[in-house]
Scaffold this active site. Structure first.
Site, mmCIF file in Angstrom:
data_model
loop_
_atom_site.group_PDB
_atom_site.id
_atom_site.type_symbol
_atom_site.label_atom_id
_atom_site.label_comp_id
_atom_site.label_asym_id
_atom_site.label_seq_id
_atom_site.Cartn_x
_atom_site.Cartn_y
_atom_site.Cartn_z
ATOM 1 N N LYS A 1 0.818 -1.213 0.000
ATOM 2 C CA LYS A 1 0.000 0.000 0.000
ATOM 3 C C LYS A 1 0.853 1.264 0.000
ATOM 4 O O LYS A 1 0.468 2.276 -0.579
ATOM 5 C CB LYS A 1 -0.936 0.021 1.223
ATOM 6 C CG LYS A 1 -2.113 -0.923 1.088
ATOM 7 C CD LYS A 1 -3.209 -0.544 2.060
ATOM 8 C CE LYS A 1 -4.405 -1.464 1.946
ATOM 9 N NZ LYS A 1 -5.412 -1.199 2.983
ATOM 10 N N LYS B 1 -5.383 -9.657 -6.671
ATOM 11 C CA LYS B 1 -6.650 -9.932 -5.973
ATOM 12 C C LYS B 1 -7.704 -8.885 -6.339
ATOM 13 O O LYS B 1 -7.373 -7.747 -6.689
ATOM 14 C CB LYS B 1 -6.430 -10.020 -4.459
ATOM 15 C CG LYS B 1 -6.170 -8.708 -3.802
ATOM 16 C CD LYS B 1 -6.258 -8.805 -2.274
ATOM 17 C CE LYS B 1 -6.055 -7.410 -1.724
ATOM 18 N NZ LYS B 1 -6.095 -7.241 -0.315
ATOM 19 N N LYS C 1 -11.048 -3.110 -3.889
ATOM 20 C CA LYS C 1 -11.806 -1.862 -4.022
ATOM 21 C C LYS C 1 -10.993 -0.804 -4.742
ATOM 22 O O LYS C 1 -11.538 0.112 -5.332
ATOM 23 C CB LYS C 1 -12.105 -1.285 -2.624
ATOM 24 C CG LYS C 1 -13.104 -2.063 -1.825
ATOM 25 C CD LYS C 1 -13.113 -1.546 -0.374
ATOM 26 C CE LYS C 1 -13.929 -2.444 0.510
ATOM 27 N NZ LYS C 1 -13.656 -2.270 1.934
HETATM 28 P P1 AMP Z 1 -11.317 -4.932 3.236
HETATM 29 O O1 AMP Z 1 -12.226 -4.571 2.107
HETATM 30 O O2 AMP Z 1 -9.888 -4.860 2.836
HETATM 31 O O3 AMP Z 1 -11.648 -4.255 4.510
HETATM 32 O O4 AMP Z 1 -11.587 -6.486 3.493
HETATM 33 C C1 AMP Z 1 -12.660 -6.952 4.252
HETATM 34 C C2 AMP Z 1 -12.659 -8.461 4.287
HETATM 35 O O5 AMP Z 1 -12.815 -9.003 2.970
HETATM 36 C C3 AMP Z 1 -11.371 -9.057 4.847
HETATM 37 O O6 AMP Z 1 -11.683 -10.202 5.625
HETATM 38 C C4 AMP Z 1 -10.612 -9.449 3.609
HETATM 39 O O7 AMP Z 1 -9.721 -10.516 3.837
HETATM 40 C C5 AMP Z 1 -11.744 -9.879 2.682
HETATM 41 N N1 AMP Z 1 -11.348 -9.699 1.286
HETATM 42 C C6 AMP Z 1 -11.019 -8.526 0.668
HETATM 43 N N2 AMP Z 1 -10.706 -8.733 -0.621
HETATM 44 C C7 AMP Z 1 -10.831 -10.081 -0.850
HETATM 45 C C8 AMP Z 1 -10.652 -10.927 -1.983
HETATM 46 N N3 AMP Z 1 -10.278 -10.424 -3.159
HETATM 47 N N4 AMP Z 1 -10.893 -12.250 -1.830
HETATM 48 C C9 AMP Z 1 -11.281 -12.766 -0.636
HETATM 49 N N5 AMP Z 1 -11.469 -12.016 0.476
HETATM 50 C C10 AMP Z 1 -11.252 -10.694 0.385
#
Ligand code: AMP
Ligand code: TRP
Length: 344
Positions: free
Chosen positions: A115, A207, A210
């Site tokens: 990041k 991956k 967002k």
């Molecule tokens: P975040 O949007 O980064 O706050 O992620 C929230 C949750 O979604 C966390 O548990 C991440 O590990 C999961 N997550 C985010 N992106 C992915 C992805 N591409 N595949 C699987 N899990 C994800």
């Protein structure tokens, strides 16, 4: 420790549209776990501000994330649904844990490196310290289980190290204060299923995220049926037909990703899906995936839209959740102050 209740905690950042990766990697697990555990599900707005956020969008995105939790089937009466910044104890415990965690441990965090990019000197201290705040989120409730996607594994390991070091460093005081051999449970990550790491639809090596500049890389939970269909149709694939077993997915990341998404949405294993579609070409498989995705996501999307318009309801859920969370957090924070030797 065996007398402590089993408790689930997880968080999702309020920094934009939630997508299929969030849904399959995390939120569907949250929904399952509510059957058997006391759960806290948190919109982590203090994590979101580790990178710049527009204040008006941040507020809207926090509400949107909470509406998504509820639209996906999380019951805010049975569980505690709230936003992090309403419970000051998260930040308060983070300070104490900053004094437990070691710089060497944080320097190993790959997400910070990704990041912060090349201009690391210019990253916020919050971005660097992010995993310690995450440990505080979990430990302030003495949570035992943490459902997350694969990308959070390293942060969870750090939270475990911090819990153990606190328990060791303060062992005598923990015992003196009547907490036995350890105060914090060492939290268990729950990372399982066919879609713990959903990849970008444009690049099987990245991956789904967002922050990807291409909206075609992800399916947002707010997308309508046409958008979902277009994105899946355009998703990158390779020229071969689908293999008939999982071994045949090796070295084919885009195929593996689409099969994983199908399996997770259908509640089946990848092997089972390949048993049905092995030998099919991608256009046939993509059509089936479009139908399945729309059938699963359309009801969530429409419920999200409805809830997002009802600000009073969503704010009420978050306020009520924060009040209930604060009761648990304050009791644990007071115990930590006693253990560390801070007057209160
Ligand atoms: P975040 O949007 O980064 O706050 O992620 C929230 C949750 O979604 C966390 O548990 C991440 O590990 C999961 N997550 C985010 N992106 C992915 C992805 N591409 N595949 C699987 N899990 C994800
Ligand atoms: N860091 C997590 C993410 O970006 C979100 C998060 C913050 C979290 N605090 C947490 C997840 C505590 C689990 C437990 O996805």
């Amino acid at each position: 420790m065996s007398t402590l209740p089993q408790r689930v905690f997880s968080g999702v950042q309020s920094s934009g549209n939630l997508h299929l990766g969030n849904y399959l990697g995390a939120i569907t697990r949250f929904v399952e776990l509510q059957k058997n555990f006391d759960c806290l599900y948190c919109v982590v707005d203090l994590h979101a501000i580790t990178v710049p956020q527009d204040p008006l969008s941040l507020r809207a995105n926090t509400r949107k994330a909470a509406a998504t939790f509820i639209a996906c089937g999380i019951d805010p009466k049975k569980n505690i649904v709230f936003n992090q910044s309403q419970v000051a104890e998260h930040a308060e415990l983070a300070w104490i844990l900053n004094c437990v965690a070691r710089i060497g441990w944080l320097n190993r965090m790959t997400q910070f490196k990704e990041k912060a990019g090349k201009d690391r000197e210019n990253a916020s201290i919050g971005l660097y310290d992010y995993p310690v705040l995450m440990a505080a989120d979990i430990l302030i409730y003495r949570a035992t289980h943490v459902p997350v996607g694969e990308d959070q594994k390293q942060h969870l390991e750090l939270a475990r190290d911090i819990a153990q070091k606190f328990n060791n460093d303060f062992a005598a005081s923990i015992a003196r204060n009547g907490f036995g051999e350890s105060f914090f449970p060492v939290p268990e990550p729950l990372i399982a299923g066919p879609a713990t790491r959903v990849m970008s639809l444009r690049d099987g090596a990245k991956k789904m995220s967002k922050s990807d500049i291409s909206d075609y890389s992800r399916i947002n939970l707010a997308d309508d049926a046409d958008q979902i269909a277009q994105k899946i149709k355009k998703a990158k694939t390779d020229p071969d037909a689908l293999p008939s077993d999982e071994k045949g997915l090796e070295g084919r990341p885009e195929a593996d990703n689409l099969v994983g998404i199908f399996a997770a949405l259908a509640g089946r294993t990848k092997a089972d899906v390949l048993g049905e579609y092995g030998g099919a070409n991608f256009s046939a498989f993509k059509n089936a995936l479009i139908d399945l995705s729309v059938a699963k996501l359309a009801p969530i999307t429409s419920e999200m839209r409805r809830l997002t318009q009802d600000e009073t309801y969503v704010d009420g859920v978050l306020r009520d959740g924060a009040e209930r969370a604060r009761v648990l957090a304050r009791a644990n924070m007071n115990a930590v102050k006693d253990i560390v030797g801070l007057l209160r």
